[in-house]
Design a protein around this motif. Structure first.
Motif, PDB file in Angstrom:
ATOM      1  N   THR A   1       0.818  -1.218   0.000  1.00 47.96           N
ATOM      2  CA  THR A   1       0.000   0.000   0.000  1.00 47.96           C
ATOM      3  C   THR A   1       0.849   1.265   0.000  1.00 47.96           C
ATOM      4  O   THR A   1       0.331   2.362  -0.237  1.00 47.96           O
ATOM      5  CB  THR A   1      -0.918   0.043   1.234  1.00 47.96           C
ATOM      6  OG1 THR A   1      -0.106   0.065   2.425  1.00 47.96           O
ATOM      7  CG2 THR A   1      -1.855  -1.155   1.265  1.00 47.96           C
TER       8      THR A   1
ATOM      9  N   ASP B   1       1.945   0.603   6.458  1.00 49.24           N
ATOM     10  CA  ASP B   1       1.643   0.077   5.131  1.00 49.24           C
ATOM     11  C   ASP B   1       1.652  -1.444   5.173  1.00 49.24           C
ATOM     12  O   ASP B   1       2.342  -2.064   5.989  1.00 49.24           O
ATOM     13  CB  ASP B   1       2.645   0.610   4.097  1.00 49.24           C
ATOM     14  CG  ASP B   1       2.353   2.053   3.718  1.00 49.24           C
ATOM     15  OD1 ASP B   1       1.172   2.346   3.441  1.00 49.24           O
ATOM     16  OD2 ASP B   1       3.291   2.870   3.700  1.00 49.24           O
TER      17      ASP B   1
ATOM     18  N   SER C   1      -4.519   2.052  -0.284  1.00 44.47           N
ATOM     19  CA  SER C   1      -3.176   2.303  -0.817  1.00 44.47           C
ATOM     20  C   SER C   1      -2.971   3.805  -1.002  1.00 44.47           C
ATOM     21  O   SER C   1      -3.921   4.547  -1.291  1.00 44.47           O
ATOM     22  CB  SER C   1      -2.987   1.613  -2.167  1.00 44.47           C
ATOM     23  OG  SER C   1      -2.910   0.217  -2.038  1.00 44.47           O
TER      24      SER C   1
ATOM     25  N   ASN D   1      -8.350  -0.279  -4.335  1.00 47.43           N
ATOM     26  CA  ASN D   1      -8.792  -0.629  -2.988  1.00 47.43           C
ATOM     27  C   ASN D   1     -10.058  -1.476  -3.045  1.00 47.43           C
ATOM     28  O   ASN D   1     -10.234  -2.408  -2.259  1.00 47.43           O
ATOM     29  CB  ASN D   1      -9.043   0.641  -2.173  1.00 47.43           C
ATOM     30  CG  ASN D   1      -7.790   1.505  -2.060  1.00 47.43           C
ATOM     31  OD1 ASN D   1      -6.705   1.002  -1.798  1.00 47.43           O
ATOM     32  ND2 ASN D   1      -7.937   2.812  -2.267  1.00 47.43           N
TER      33      ASN D   1
END
Length: 239
Positions: free
Chosen positions: A12, A20, A50, A62
């Motif tokens: 991400t 992330d 992301s 997403n």
């Protein structure tokens, strides 16, 4: 048996420590430097969106990831697949860092406790091609690996490209390893390793004619250098 897994992830963002997560895993298996076709490809629900910069790189929305399994649901599958193998990764610190963070979140030990070793092809490339660009795309161009299908980053595609790059970078390492027959029903290959210590290599001395011709060339070079040829200093070393 040498088992290697060429491994890549998409994420991400750039910082596992900042939260992330991994959204895609791609892995290609090689046994004795031959592709087995037993690859691993997973999309994961990262439980967060992301970053826009990351979306531009991998193009995985997403929305697409919302119904995908979470890492905790596939961790056993991933670890079983990777267990005991040599991991081959381009810029290994990045992928290993993300993988270790995911494992930490589900209470598992770091990946180096699971695999035999980790090989970083970026470090290999920097040693082989110092001062040059060593991204995956640059290596594909330099080593004539077709990456025309790589318009966006994808973990499985990148792992497949890296596998070809790695084979080309290490070509010749196993030149003295030969197949001793065809694959058996289990897909394994019998391998014979040749011990060179069993051979006595002959020493071929130069003939008088060859020595004379060689001396003539040296004299011509020495004359061109005005008698300053450096090898003359070593012709008659002091005992």
């Amino acid at each position: 048996m040498s088992r290697q897994i060429v491994f890549d992830t998409e994420t991400t963002g750039l910082s596992a420590e900042a939260g992330d997560r991994i959204i895609e895993i791609g892995a290609v298996e090689m046994v004795n430097r031959k592709f087995t076709g037993r690859n691993l490809h997973l999309y994961l629900n990262p439980e967060r969106d992301s970053h826009e910069d990351a979306l531009r790189v991998h193009g995985i929305s997403n929305e697409f990831l919302k119904d995908k399994p979470k890492f905790a649901e596939v961790v056993d599958e991933v670890l079983d697949y990777l267990a005991g193998a040599e991991l081959i990764i381009h810029n290994a610190a990045f992928d290993v860092g993300f993988l270790n963070k995911e494992l930490q979140l589900v209470g598992r030990p770091g990946i180096r406790n699971i695999v035999a070793s980790v090989t970083d092809t970026l470090l290999m490339a920097k040693e082989m091609f110092p001062g040059k660009r060593n991204s995956l795309d640059a290596l594909c161009d330099r080593l004539e690996v077709d990456n025309s299908g790589r318009t966006l980053h994808g973990a499985l595609l990148d792992a497949e490209l890296l596998a070809d790059v790695y084979i080309n970078m290490t070509r010749g390492q196993d030149a003295l390893i030969m197949d001793a027959g065809s694959d058996d029903s289990n897909g394994t290959v019998e391998v014979i390793r040749i011990d060179l210590s069993q051979f006595t290599l002959p020493v071929l001395m130069a003939t008088e004619q060859e020595v004379s011709a060689h001396d003539g060339v040296l004299k011509q070079l020495d004359k061109s250098a005005g008698g300053a040829a450096i090898w003359r200093k070593f012709e008659n070393p002091v005992a």
